[in-house]
Design a protein around this motif. Structure first.
Motif, PDB file in Angstrom:
ATOM      1  N   LEU A  49       0.831  -1.215   0.000  1.00  0.00           N
ATOM      2  CA  LEU A  49       0.000   0.000   0.000  1.00  0.00           C
ATOM      3  C   LEU A  49       0.866   1.267   0.000  1.00  0.00           C
ATOM      4  N   VAL A  50       2.042   1.185   0.614  1.00  0.00           N
ATOM      5  CA  VAL A  50       2.886   2.389   0.714  1.00  0.00           C
ATOM      6  C   VAL A  50       4.076   2.336  -0.243  1.00  0.00           C
ATOM      7  N   ASP A  51       4.085   1.366  -1.155  1.00  0.00           N
ATOM      8  CA  ASP A  51       5.237   1.186  -2.045  1.00  0.00           C
ATOM      9  C   ASP A  51       5.113   2.092  -3.276  1.00  0.00           C
ATOM     10  N   PRO A  52       6.014   3.101  -3.417  1.00  0.00           N
ATOM     11  CA  PRO A  52       5.878   4.024  -4.554  1.00  0.00           C
ATOM     12  C   PRO A  52       6.107   3.361  -5.914  1.00  0.00           C
ATOM     13  N   ARG A  53       6.646   2.137  -5.921  1.00  0.00           N
ATOM     14  CA  ARG A  53       6.844   1.446  -7.209  1.00  0.00           C
ATOM     15  C   ARG A  53       5.526   0.891  -7.747  1.00  0.00           C
ATOM     16  N   LEU A  54       4.514   0.894  -6.899  1.00  0.00           N
ATOM     17  CA  LEU A  54       3.196   0.451  -7.350  1.00  0.00           C
ATOM     18  C   LEU A  54       2.359   1.702  -7.585  1.00  0.00           C
ATOM     19  N   SER A  55       1.987   1.919  -8.832  1.00  0.00           N
ATOM     20  CA  SER A  55       1.334   3.173  -9.217  1.00  0.00           C
ATOM     21  C   SER A  55      -0.166   2.994  -9.360  1.00  0.00           C
ATOM     22  N   LEU A  56      -0.914   4.059  -9.044  1.00  0.00           N
ATOM     23  CA  LEU A  56      -2.361   4.014  -9.281  1.00  0.00           C
ATOM     24  C   LEU A  56      -2.715   4.578 -10.660  1.00  0.00           C
ATOM     25  N   SER A  57      -1.709   5.123 -11.338  1.00  0.00           N
ATOM     26  CA  SER A  57      -1.992   5.754 -12.618  1.00  0.00           C
ATOM     27  C   SER A  57      -1.997   4.723 -13.752  1.00  0.00           C
ATOM     28  N   LYS A  58      -3.060   4.796 -14.568  1.00  0.00           N
ATOM     29  CA  LYS A  58      -3.181   3.855 -15.693  1.00  0.00           C
ATOM     30  C   LYS A  58      -2.037   4.011 -16.694  1.00  0.00           C
ATOM     31  N   ARG A  59      -1.333   5.142 -16.602  1.00  0.00           N
ATOM     32  CA  ARG A  59      -0.190   5.350 -17.503  1.00  0.00           C
ATOM     33  C   ARG A  59       0.836   4.228 -17.358  1.00  0.00           C
ATOM     34  N   HIS A  60       0.872   3.614 -16.174  1.00  0.00           N
ATOM     35  CA  HIS A  60       1.880   2.581 -15.929  1.00  0.00           C
ATOM     36  C   HIS A  60       1.402   1.171 -16.241  1.00  0.00           C
ATOM     37  N   ALA A  61       0.172   1.060 -16.728  1.00  0.00           N
ATOM     38  CA  ALA A  61      -0.313  -0.265 -17.147  1.00  0.00           C
ATOM     39  C   ALA A  61       0.380  -0.621 -18.460  1.00  0.00           C
ATOM     40  N   ALA A  62       0.862  -1.860 -18.567  1.00  0.00           N
ATOM     41  CA  ALA A  62       1.568  -2.265 -19.792  1.00  0.00           C
ATOM     42  C   ALA A  62       0.622  -2.160 -20.977  1.00  0.00           C
ATOM     43  N   PRO A  63       1.083  -1.593 -22.118  1.00  0.00           N
ATOM     44  CA  PRO A  63       0.197  -1.556 -23.277  1.00  0.00           C
ATOM     45  C   PRO A  63      -0.139  -2.997 -23.675  1.00  0.00           C
ATOM     46  N   GLY A  64      -1.400  -3.257 -23.840  1.00  0.00           N
ATOM     47  CA  GLY A  64      -1.813  -4.623 -24.179  1.00  0.00           C
ATOM     48  C   GLY A  64      -1.631  -5.587 -23.012  1.00  0.00           C
ATOM     49  N   GLY A  65      -1.332  -5.036 -21.820  1.00  0.00           N
ATOM     50  CA  GLY A  65      -1.073  -5.878 -20.653  1.00  0.00           C
ATOM     51  C   GLY A  65      -2.317  -6.491 -20.071  1.00  0.00           C
ATOM     52  N   GLY A  66      -3.442  -6.191 -20.690  1.00  0.00           N
ATOM     53  CA  GLY A  66      -4.653  -6.870 -20.267  1.00  0.00           C
ATOM     54  C   GLY A  66      -5.554  -6.019 -19.398  1.00  0.00           C
ATOM     55  N   TYR A  67      -5.028  -4.875 -18.831  1.00  0.00           N
ATOM     56  CA  TYR A  67      -5.893  -4.102 -17.951  1.00  0.00           C
ATOM     57  C   TYR A  67      -7.026  -3.476 -18.760  1.00  0.00           C
ATOM     58  N   ARG A  68      -8.255  -3.664 -18.299  1.00  0.00           N
ATOM     59  CA  ARG A  68      -9.383  -3.044 -18.986  1.00  0.00           C
ATOM     60  C   ARG A  68      -9.999  -2.004 -18.048  1.00  0.00           C
ATOM     61  N   GLY A  69     -10.969  -2.400 -17.266  1.00  0.00           N
ATOM     62  CA  GLY A  69     -11.502  -1.459 -16.279  1.00  0.00           C
ATOM     63  C   GLY A  69     -12.449  -0.467 -16.902  1.00  0.00           C
ATOM     64  N   PHE A  70     -13.298   0.088 -16.045  1.00  0.00           N
ATOM     65  CA  PHE A  70     -14.315   1.042 -16.482  1.00  0.00           C
ATOM     66  C   PHE A  70     -13.683   2.424 -16.523  1.00  0.00           C
ATOM     67  N   SER A  71     -13.681   3.061 -17.702  1.00  0.00           N
ATOM     68  CA  SER A  71     -13.069   4.384 -17.800  1.00  0.00           C
ATOM     69  C   SER A  71     -14.119   5.468 -17.834  1.00  0.00           C
ATOM     70  N   LEU A  72     -13.908   6.475 -17.021  1.00  0.00           N
ATOM     71  CA  LEU A  72     -14.798   7.630 -17.037  1.00  0.00           C
ATOM     72  C   LEU A  72     -14.301   8.595 -18.096  1.00  0.00           C
ATOM     73  N   PRO A  73     -15.173   9.524 -18.553  1.00  0.00           N
ATOM     74  CA  PRO A  73     -14.668  10.534 -19.471  1.00  0.00           C
ATOM     75  C   PRO A  73     -13.546  11.332 -18.782  1.00  0.00           C
ATOM     76  N   PRO A  74     -12.588  11.882 -19.579  1.00  0.00           N
ATOM     77  CA  PRO A  74     -11.416  12.527 -18.972  1.00  0.00           C
ATOM     78  C   PRO A  74     -11.789  13.570 -17.920  1.00  0.00           C
ATOM     79  N   ALA A  75     -12.901  14.276 -18.140  1.00  0.00           N
ATOM     80  CA  ALA A  75     -13.254  15.330 -17.192  1.00  0.00           C
ATOM     81  C   ALA A  75     -13.644  14.764 -15.828  1.00  0.00           C
ATOM     82  N   LEU A  76     -13.867  13.464 -15.741  1.00  0.00           N
ATOM     83  CA  LEU A  76     -14.222  12.867 -14.450  1.00  0.00           C
ATOM     84  C   LEU A  76     -13.151  11.925 -13.941  1.00  0.00           C
ATOM     85  N   ASP A  77     -12.112  11.754 -14.752  1.00  0.00           N
ATOM     86  CA  ASP A  77     -11.127  10.721 -14.449  1.00  0.00           C
ATOM     87  C   ASP A  77      -9.885  11.291 -13.751  1.00  0.00           C
TER      88      ASP A  77
END
Ligand code: HEM
Length: 398
Positions: A49-77
């Motif tokens: 939970l406190v490890d800075p190497r684990l990011s909450l930003s989707k920018r760090h999800a591997a392209p094509g790495g499988g992460y999908r998830g529900f995306s809000l429009p940018p103005a809400l994201d």
């Protein structure tokens, strides 16, 4: 949903315990078909939970790495749970203006009022569903009052939240609801800007640190996050707390007589049931080793708050599977997270639940289960919440 995920959604504590005891890290398939690493034990979940190497930003999800998830429009994201420092630090500081200890304490009379209004609607020994007739509308009322959503807009508000949080809405319906809510928040924020009040949105509209302030998108995203983060978890904590008390007549008597502090019951329910079963998904910015498992960069990491909260390696005072509000390590749980993303609404959630239980048991000391069997949990990997909680009020409202 994969078999393991389905089993876990149906029995998070039983299947979760089996996974935790089988190993500290497991590769699982999430309901959307994507892969993730599940971390199960207290020490590893806390460290992650406190490890800075684990990011909450989707920018760090591997392209094509499988992460999908529900995306809000940018103005809400642009919200706190999708961000790392320094963006997160700035936004969190500004949002913090609305959640100071003093501000939260000031909310108490409003919370009492909301709980009493609902209790007033219960008849003599009335059968009530404490989920639909109490915990849910109370949590909606509370967050609407706090955000400053006018009374006349609240019914639509509840329909939106039910639509988005339920399982019935398809993608088209979701888009329609999000568009309506977006338009609603644009109007509401414009209104607060023109005529600021004392509510949280007004505070956020005017919140400043030196020359800094929230942009329009940030404000919108924060309002959205507060609504969703603040409503479902709180309603579940309240209903689960009521269930825990009603399930044990001795505990109920002790709560009514004031021998067991309501705050301790709520704290123990937060640990024992874990309203948020999982932390927000994280992405490894680089290869990260957790409990001997190497997690490649870009892959998704899920931290199991629920299994950590019942880890016998950490909770040695009283059996962690037992519900024991007298335990010494009552607040050692991870239910509100830890570190920079620690739940900003934790003091509010605790107060909200405490007030709800206090008001209800003061008004109805004879409150009891109507049909304990039908107090069922909704299957979910993410949240621990009751589908219904049928009860009898026991006496005429005094
Ligand atoms: C029982 C009720 C609640 C529970 C169990 C809960 C749980 C959590 C958890 C576990 C996190 C950390 C997520 C992570 O690091 O992955 C979190 C963050 C957050 N919670 Fe809560 N929450 C509750 C109520 C509330 C309420 C009432 C509000 C606001 C009105 C709120 C607002 C937030 C916000 C804004 C964050 C993000 C903080 C950040 O990223 O800096 N929560 N919550």
């Amino acid at each position: 949903m994969s078999d393991a995920a389905r089993l876990m959604a149906e029995d998070p504590h039983g299947v979760g315990a089996a996974l935790r005891e089988a190993g500290p890290v497991h590769k699982i398939t999430l309901p959307d078909g994507s892969a993730a690493w599940l971390v199960t034990r207290y020490a590893d979940v806390q460290a992650a939970l406190v490890d800075p190497r684990l990011s909450l930003s989707k920018r760090h999800a591997a392209p094509g790495g499988g992460y999908r998830g529900f995306s809000l429009p940018p103005a809400l994201d642009a919200n706190l749970l999708n961000m790392d420092p320094p963006d997160h630090t700035r936004l969190r500081r500004l949002a913090g203006h609305a959640f100071t200890a003093r501000r939260v304490a000031e909310l108490r009379p409003g919370l009492e009022d909301a709980a009493r209004q609902l209790a007033d609607g219960f008849g003599t020994d009335g059968p009530v569903d404490l989920v639909d007739d109490f915990a849910t509308p109370y949590a909606v009322q509370v967050i609407c009052r706090i955000l400053g959503v006018p009374e006349e807009s609240r019914s639509g508000f509840r329909a939106w939240t039910t639509g988005l949080l339920g399982t019935g809405a398809d993608a088209e319906e979701m888009r329609r609801i999000v568009a309506e809510m977006y338009a609603f928040f644009v109007r509401l924020i414009a209104d607060k800007r023109a005529r600021p009040g004392t509510d949280l949105l007004s505070v956020l509209v005017t919140a400043r640190d030196a020359d800094d302030r929230l942009s329009e998108d940030e404000l919108m995203s924060l309002a959205f996050l507060l609504l969703f983060a603040g409503y479902e978890n709180s309603a579940n904590l309240i209903a689960s707390s009521l269930r825990a008390v009603l399930a044990d007549p001795e505990l109920r008597d002790a709560v009514v007589a004031g021998r067991t502090p309501v705050a301790d019951v709520v704290e123990e329910v937060a640990r024992h049931e874990s309203p948020a079963l999982l932390a927000i998904r994280r992405f490894a910015r680089e290869e990260v080793r957790i409990a001997g498992t190497d997690i490649p960069a870009g892959e998704t990491v899920m931290l199991s708050i629920a299994t950590a909260n019942r880890d016998p390696r950490r909770f040695t005072d009283v059996d962690p599977d037992a519900f024991a509000p007298e335990r010494r390590d009552l607040t050692a749980h991870l239910s509100f997270g830890q570190g920079i993303h620690y739940c900003i609404g934790a003091p509010l959630a605790r107060l909200e639940a405490e007030v709800a239980l206090r008001v209800l048991f003061e008004r109805f000391p004879g409150l009891r289960f109507d049909d304990a069997e039908s107090a069922e949990w909704r299957p979910s990997l993410r949240v621990r919440g009751l589908a219904s909680l049928p009860a009898r009020t026991g006496a005429a409202p005094g």
